[in-house]
Design a protein around this motif. Structure first.
Motif, short mmCIF file in Angstrom:
data_model
loop_
_atom_site.label_atom_id
_atom_site.label_comp_id
_atom_site.label_asym_id
_atom_site.label_seq_id
_atom_site.Cartn_x
_atom_site.Cartn_y
_atom_site.Cartn_z
N THR A 14 0.80 -1.22 0.00
CA THR A 14 0.00 0.00 0.00
C THR A 14 0.84 1.27 0.00
OG1 THR A 14 -0.16 -0.11 2.41
CG2 THR A 14 -1.94 -1.12 1.13
N GLY A 15 2.14 1.16 0.17
CA GLY A 15 2.97 2.36 0.10
C GLY A 15 4.22 2.26 0.94
N LEU A 16 5.09 3.21 0.73
CA LEU A 16 6.34 3.32 1.49
C LEU A 16 6.03 3.91 2.85
CD1 LEU A 16 9.51 3.20 1.28
CD2 LEU A 16 9.37 5.62 0.65
N VAL A 17 6.54 3.28 3.92
CA VAL A 17 6.28 3.79 5.27
C VAL A 17 7.55 4.18 6.01
CG1 VAL A 17 4.07 2.63 5.53
CG2 VAL A 17 6.17 1.45 6.24
N GLY B 167 8.02 0.82 15.28
CA GLY B 167 7.10 1.87 15.74
C GLY B 167 6.88 2.94 14.67
N PRO B 168 7.96 3.56 14.18
CA PRO B 168 7.77 4.56 13.13
C PRO B 168 7.12 3.98 11.86
CG PRO B 168 9.93 4.79 14.10
CD PRO B 168 9.34 3.53 14.67
N ALA B 169 7.50 2.77 11.48
CA ALA B 169 6.92 2.17 10.27
C ALA B 169 5.42 1.93 10.45
CB ALA B 169 7.64 0.88 9.91
N LEU B 170 5.02 1.46 11.62
CA LEU B 170 3.59 1.25 11.89
C LEU B 170 2.83 2.58 11.92
CD1 LEU B 170 3.90 -1.58 14.54
CD2 LEU B 170 2.75 -1.78 12.32
N ALA C 76 5.54 8.39 5.15
CA ALA C 76 6.80 7.68 5.37
C ALA C 76 7.68 8.47 6.34
CB ALA C 76 7.54 7.50 4.05
N PHE C 77 8.39 7.74 7.17
CA PHE C 77 9.35 8.33 8.10
C PHE C 77 10.76 8.06 7.58
CE2 PHE C 77 5.77 8.02 10.98
CZ PHE C 77 5.87 9.20 11.70
N TYR C 78 11.65 9.00 7.85
CA TYR C 78 13.07 8.81 7.60
C TYR C 78 13.75 8.53 8.93
CZ TYR C 78 17.96 9.61 6.79
OH TYR C 78 19.31 9.45 6.75
N LEU C 79 14.53 7.44 8.98
CA LEU C 79 15.23 7.05 10.19
C LEU C 79 16.70 6.86 9.91
CD1 LEU C 79 12.72 4.28 11.32
CD2 LEU C 79 12.73 6.68 12.04
#
Length: 165
Positions: A71-74, A136-139, A147-150
C-alpha cells in the motif's frame, strides 16, 4: 557524455527493501533466516538496476511464495556499517495479508527456517534491536499514510517527525 571514470569513483551504498505485512488482527509477518540470528521482515537486497519496490515484491515472492498487496512506502532507514558490512538504505513498504495468503506461505528452506505472526509489542523480543527500532515509526507511517526517515531505526530529529521515537 558522462565522465565514466568519475562516476566509477563515486562511493556505493547498498540498498535493501522489506515488507511490513499485517494480518487482519494487526500482527506482523516475520521470517527467520537460516544464516543469521533473529526474526526479520520479509525482504532483501536490491539488485543492480532494480527499484526498491520491485525488489520488495521479488523478495516476497521468493521468501513467502506470493506477491503481497503493498500500500505504500512507510519508512526509509539508513543503516550504518555493521559487522563488517557497508552502510545500507532500507526501504520498508506496507501491506496486508489475507488468511489464504498466510496459509499458502512457502519458505525457501535454504534461506528461511520459519515464519511467525507477532503482535507489534512482541517484535522487540524477537528481532535484532536495529530491526525492532524501526517498527514503531513504520507502523505509524502505515497508519498515517506517510513515510518516516530514520537513521539506524531512530528519528534523526527532523522537525516534521516529532512523533517518531
Amino acid at each position: 557524455m558522462p565522465d565514466l571514470a568519475y562516476i566509477a569513483s563515486l562511493p556505493r551504498t547498498r540498498g535493501a527493501a522489506a515488507a511490513l505485512l499485517l494480518d487482519d488482527l494487526g500482527r506482523i509477518v516475520l521470517v527467520k533466516p537460516t544464516y543469521k540470528e533473529g526474526w526479520f521482515l520479509p525482504g532483501g537486497v536490491i539488485e543492480e538496476g532494480e527499484s526498491p519496490l520491485a525488489a520488495c515484491e521479488r523478495e516476497c515472492r521468493e521468501e513467502l511464495g506470493f506477491t503481497p498487496r503493498l500500500t505504500g512506502l512507510v519508512c526509509v532507514d539508513w543503516g550504518p556499517p555493521r559487522d563488517g558490512v557497508d552502510a545500507v538504505n532500507i526501504f520498508v513498504f506496507a501491506g496486508h495479508v489475507s488468511d489464504a495468503e498466510l496459509a499458502a506461505i512457502t519458505l525457501p528452506p535454504d534461506e528461511l527456517s520459519d515464519h511467525t505472526l507477532a503482535a507489534p509489542e512482541k517484535v522487540a523480543e524477537l528481532a535484532p534491536a536495529h530491526i525492532a527500532r524501526r517498527m514503531g515509526p513504520a507502523l505509524r507511517g502505515m497508519a498515517g499514510h506517510r513515510a518516516f526517515y530514520l537513521e539506524d531505526g531512530r528519528d534523526p530529529g527532523l522537525p516534521d517527525q516529532a512523533t517518531a521515537p
